[in-house]
Design an enzyme around this catalytic site. Structure first.
Site, PDB file in Angstrom:
ATOM      1  CB  VAL A  11      -0.760  -0.372   1.108  1.00  0.00           C
ATOM      2  CG1 VAL A  11      -1.651  -0.888   0.954  1.00  0.00           C
ATOM      3  CG2 VAL A  11      -0.611   0.146   3.071  1.00  0.00           C
ATOM      4  CB  SER A  12       1.093   4.021  -1.934  1.00  0.00           C
ATOM      5  OG  SER A  12      -0.927   4.555  -2.137  1.00  0.00           O
ATOM      6  CB  SER A  13       0.956   7.576   1.707  1.00  0.00           C
ATOM      7  OG  SER A  13       2.148   7.692   1.980  1.00  0.00           O
TER       8      SER A  13
END
Length: 271
Positions: A11-13
């Site tokens: 996941v990215s932010s």
């Protein structure tokens, strides 16, 4: 014989805020998939809060590829191709390498795997669109940040001393005290390592919970946001937020840093 599967999740932010993209959701779904297929899970590899624009800066995917070289599993399973990579060049190089190792790629949501001719063809098409999506998203984000900067509302994330609320920087008192102590100690000691030790001994930590180092102290001392400036894409101007350090204190710190890290003066000013 049951296939040995490596599960990769990321996941990215931004993704963390989207329902269904969380690490826990990805892991839960992919483990159930393996259970239903009677596959054996070799290991779970997870990158959290990291962009998918390339593979170089993702520790878990690097460990995954290292284990692949040692042929520790037969299949790499991920939620979607965009979780694995958004770079077409990375994708092609990785697929080629994995083919040489007889390791297949399987996407849960896109229902393809590289063990079939169709899967090998479709992964290239999906890779092109994944990179296109990343580049378009990057352009939109850059445009939005530029507009905020023009309105003096650009607020950098994860900056010690502040929290970003509605595109504005608000002072966090304890963190601001840490910033003040950083400048005060450095002006007194002229020593980055000693300043880091002082901050750590006082119980302060960085935004991500890590102890301060000489390098992180130097980055803090160089940041003009603390005297009221904002900077974006090479442009600089006064922002609308409240400064933590006076311009005079900041200038004194810069003078010491310049003297100490000017190669011609290193013999005179020792760290």
């Amino acid at each position: 014989m049951a296939k040995n599967v490596a599960i990769y999740i990321r996941v990215s932010s931004l993704d963390q805020a989207k329902d269904g993209y969380s690490l826990a959701a990805q892991e839960r779904t992919l483990r159930k998939y393996c259970l239903d297929k009677n596959y054996s899970v070799y290991e779970l590899y997870a990158d959290e809060g990291i962009s998918g624009k390339d593979m170089t800066h993702r520790p878990a995917v690097q460990k995954l590829l290292q284990d692949a070289e040692e042929k520790k599993f037969d299949v790499i399973l991920f939620w979607a191709l965009s979780r694995f990579t958004r770079s077409v060049s990375d994708l092609y190089q990785t697929v080629y390498k994995l083919n040489q190792l007889n390791i297949d790629l399987v996407s849960y949501t896109e229902a393809f795997d590289t063990s079939t001719p169709f899967g090998r063809a479709i992964i290239g098409i999906l890779g092109v669109f994944a990179q296109l999506e990343r580049e378009l998203t990057s352009e939109r984000v850059s445009f939005a940040l530029d507009e905020k900067f023009k309105q003096s509302k650009y607020a950098p994330a994860f900056l010690q001393g502040y929290i970003s609320k509605n595109d504005e920087l608000k002072i966090v008192k304890r963190e601001a005290n840490c910033v003040k102590l950083c400048f005060e100690t450095y002006l007194e000691t002229h020593n980055l390592s000693e300043t880091a030790r002082k901050l750590n001994s006082a119980g302060y930590r960085g935004k991500r919970g890590k102890e301060f180092s000489a390098n992180s102290v130097k980055v803090m001392l160089r940041n003009k946001t603390y005297v009221g400036y904002i900077k974006f894409n090479g442009k600089e101007k006064f922002g609308s937020h409240e400064g933590i350090i006076s311009a005079d204190v900041f200038k004194k710190a810069q003078k010491i840093l310049t003297q100490k890290y000017n190669p011609r003066k290193r013999k005179k000013f020792k760290q």
